[in-house]
Design an enzyme around this catalytic site. Structure first.
Site, mmCIF file in Angstrom:
data_model
loop_
_atom_site.group_PDB
_atom_site.id
_atom_site.type_symbol
_atom_site.label_atom_id
_atom_site.label_comp_id
_atom_site.label_asym_id
_atom_site.label_seq_id
_atom_site.Cartn_x
_atom_site.Cartn_y
_atom_site.Cartn_z
ATOM 1 N N GLY A 79 97.983 -43.057 52.612
ATOM 2 C CA GLY A 79 97.203 -41.910 52.132
ATOM 3 C C GLY A 79 97.482 -40.678 52.970
ATOM 4 N N ARG B 106 102.908 -45.485 49.206
ATOM 5 C CA ARG B 106 102.629 -46.829 49.721
ATOM 6 C C ARG B 106 103.718 -47.709 49.114
ATOM 7 N NH1 ARG B 106 97.043 -45.027 48.665
ATOM 8 N NH2 ARG B 106 95.991 -44.875 50.657
ATOM 9 N N ASP C 137 97.369 -48.356 59.348
ATOM 10 C CA ASP C 137 97.771 -49.699 59.795
ATOM 11 C C ASP C 137 98.937 -50.294 59.003
ATOM 12 O OD1 ASP C 137 96.165 -49.981 57.575
ATOM 13 O OD2 ASP C 137 94.743 -51.378 58.491
ATOM 14 N N THR D 71 95.364 -40.888 59.256
ATOM 15 C CA THR D 71 94.534 -41.387 58.148
ATOM 16 C C THR D 71 93.149 -40.786 58.302
ATOM 17 O OG1 THR D 71 93.340 -43.307 57.275
ATOM 18 C CG2 THR D 71 94.187 -43.544 59.493
ATOM 19 N N ASP E 270 90.529 -42.200 57.516
ATOM 20 C CA ASP E 270 89.526 -43.269 57.643
ATOM 21 C C ASP E 270 89.030 -43.528 59.067
ATOM 22 O OD1 ASP E 270 89.890 -43.592 54.925
ATOM 23 O OD2 ASP E 270 91.268 -45.279 55.132
ATOM 24 N N ASP F 42 90.047 -45.752 61.029
ATOM 25 C CA ASP F 42 89.824 -47.203 61.032
ATOM 26 C C ASP F 42 90.757 -47.960 61.968
ATOM 27 O OD1 ASP F 42 92.098 -46.673 59.556
ATOM 28 O OD2 ASP F 42 91.626 -48.039 57.920
ATOM 29 N N ARG G 86 87.647 -46.525 53.150
ATOM 30 C CA ARG G 86 88.015 -47.939 52.936
ATOM 31 C C ARG G 86 86.947 -48.852 53.540
ATOM 32 N NH1 ARG G 86 93.800 -50.022 54.198
ATOM 33 N NH2 ARG G 86 93.605 -48.724 56.031
HETATM 34 O O1 F6P Z 1 93.132 -44.552 53.411
HETATM 35 C C1 F6P Z 1 92.792 -43.297 52.941
HETATM 36 C C2 F6P Z 1 92.034 -43.381 51.653
HETATM 37 O O2 F6P Z 1 91.686 -42.078 51.234
HETATM 38 C C3 F6P Z 1 90.790 -44.266 51.671
HETATM 39 O O3 F6P Z 1 89.683 -43.638 52.258
HETATM 40 C C4 F6P Z 1 90.610 -44.578 50.223
HETATM 41 O O4 F6P Z 1 89.902 -45.777 50.038
HETATM 42 C C5 F6P Z 1 92.028 -44.706 49.752
HETATM 43 O O5 F6P Z 1 92.847 -43.966 50.656
HETATM 44 C C6 F6P Z 1 92.281 -44.185 48.366
HETATM 45 O O6 F6P Z 1 93.587 -44.522 48.023
HETATM 46 P P1 F6P Z 1 94.432 -43.847 46.849
HETATM 47 O O7 F6P Z 1 94.937 -42.534 47.371
HETATM 48 O O8 F6P Z 1 95.528 -44.791 46.607
HETATM 49 O O9 F6P Z 1 93.506 -43.661 45.709
#
Ligand code: F6P
Length: 323
Positions: free
Chosen positions: A11, A72, A103, A125, A127, A129, A171
């Protein structure tokens, strides 16, 4: 070490551009050639790689998102994908790669390092996390974006005397909800790390209603539940108007805060310093405002400790229970 590259993966996070800028400029200033890999590990597999100059990163320090784009990559997780990536890195004579991501991206950096391409991870990120570092790049901006939304929602929530549920990202990590919730004076914060009781939230709302305060902000981390479902549950238990706002991608975009730009600049420069010193398979982090590095596999093995004290502070500071 003569040629290094930089990629962003997972992300996007505000501050990734500031980190790319730091890698490119400190790399060139150290006498290296620096390449930008597009769309994360997918770009490495496909050879979507361009040399970057000082001017390639002009005027990007403030911008959210990532000029290198991100992905990803499922293919990279396969042995064939990894082998292709290693081969491309060799064809481009890339000796080291700075991987900016979370991660999953770090696991990729470890795999590349094990296959002979020296990698250094920089935590990017929203998050927050990652257990090994106090902060990740993008977290502060996301918290401020969420805070801006809380302030606005509070205005309309108070005017209509409604309960507002605000669902934020993160997340499995509750840090965005925790930090934005405390800074925004949320009456209740729900995070995945702490078991929550619907009964006690409803009791708090009833007590609050009984003393004439009908509006409240409930900050919900996405990892702890679904905002719309929670709204239905509360409606079923308390006679009060409830509205839900799912903040979504709003919190991931926009100009990076000064905190994120500084963090990204310091971490990007440190990553290059490590590659120049011949280090590999390491991640850069910040602890007690000091930049440090450690082995990727050790960092990934660490379990994030939730800040319970900060969580308890939110209960102490809420005015809903008494006057
Ligand atoms: O990891 C970053 C994040 O924004 C999370 O907070 C969220 O759950 C996820 O990515 C959303 O992913 P995507 O961009 O694939 O919708």
């Amino acid at each position: 070490m003569k040629n290094i590259a930089v990629l962003t993966s997972g992300g996007d996070a505000p501050g990734m551009n500031a980190a790319i800028r730091a890698v490119v400029r400190s790399g060139i200033n150290s006498g290296l050639r620096v390449f930008g890999i597009k769309r994360g590990y997918n770009g490495l597999i496909q050879g979507d790689i361009q040399e970057m100059k000082m001017s390639s990163v002009s005027d990007i320090i403030q911008r959210g998102g990532t000029i290198l784009r991100t992905a990803r990559s499922e293919e990279f997780k396969t042995p064939e994908g990894l082998a292709k990536a290693v081969n491309v890195a060799k064809v481009f004579n890339i000796d080291g790669i700075v991987v900016i991501g979370g991660d999953g991206s770090f696991a990729g950096a470890q795999a590349l390092t094990n296959s002979g391409i020296a990698c250094i991870g920089v935590p990017g990120t929203i998050d927050n996390d990652l257990a090994y570092t106090d902060y990740t790049i993008g977290f502060d901006t996301a918290v401020n974006n969420a805070l801006d939304a809380i302030n606005k929602i509070r205005d309309t929530s108070a005017s209509h005397e409604r309960v507002s549920i605000i669902e934020v990202m993160g997340r499995h990590c509750g840090d965005i909800a925790l930090h934005a919730g405390i800074a925004g004076g949320a009456e209740s914060i729900i995070v995945p790390e702490i078991e929550f009781s619907l009964d006690s939230i409803c009791r708090m709302l009833i007590q609050s209603k009984n003393r004439g305060k009908l509006h409240s902000i409930i900050l919900l981390a996405e990892g702890a539940g679904d905002g719309i479902k929670l709204e239905e549950q509360i409606r079923g238990m308390v006679d009060i108007e409830v509205r839900t706002t799912i903040l979504g991608y709003i919190q991931r975009g926009g100009n990076a805060t000064a905190v994120d730009r500084l963090l990204a600049s310091r971490m990007g420069a440190k990553a290059v310093e490590l590659l120049v010193a011949g280090k590999e398979g390491r991640v850069v982090g910040i602890r007690d405002n000091k930049i440090f590095d450690m082995e990727i596999h050790e960092a990934l093995a660490m379990k994030k400790v939730f800040n319970k004290e900060l969580f308890e502070l939110s209960d102490v500071l809420t005015s809903n229970l008494s006057d």
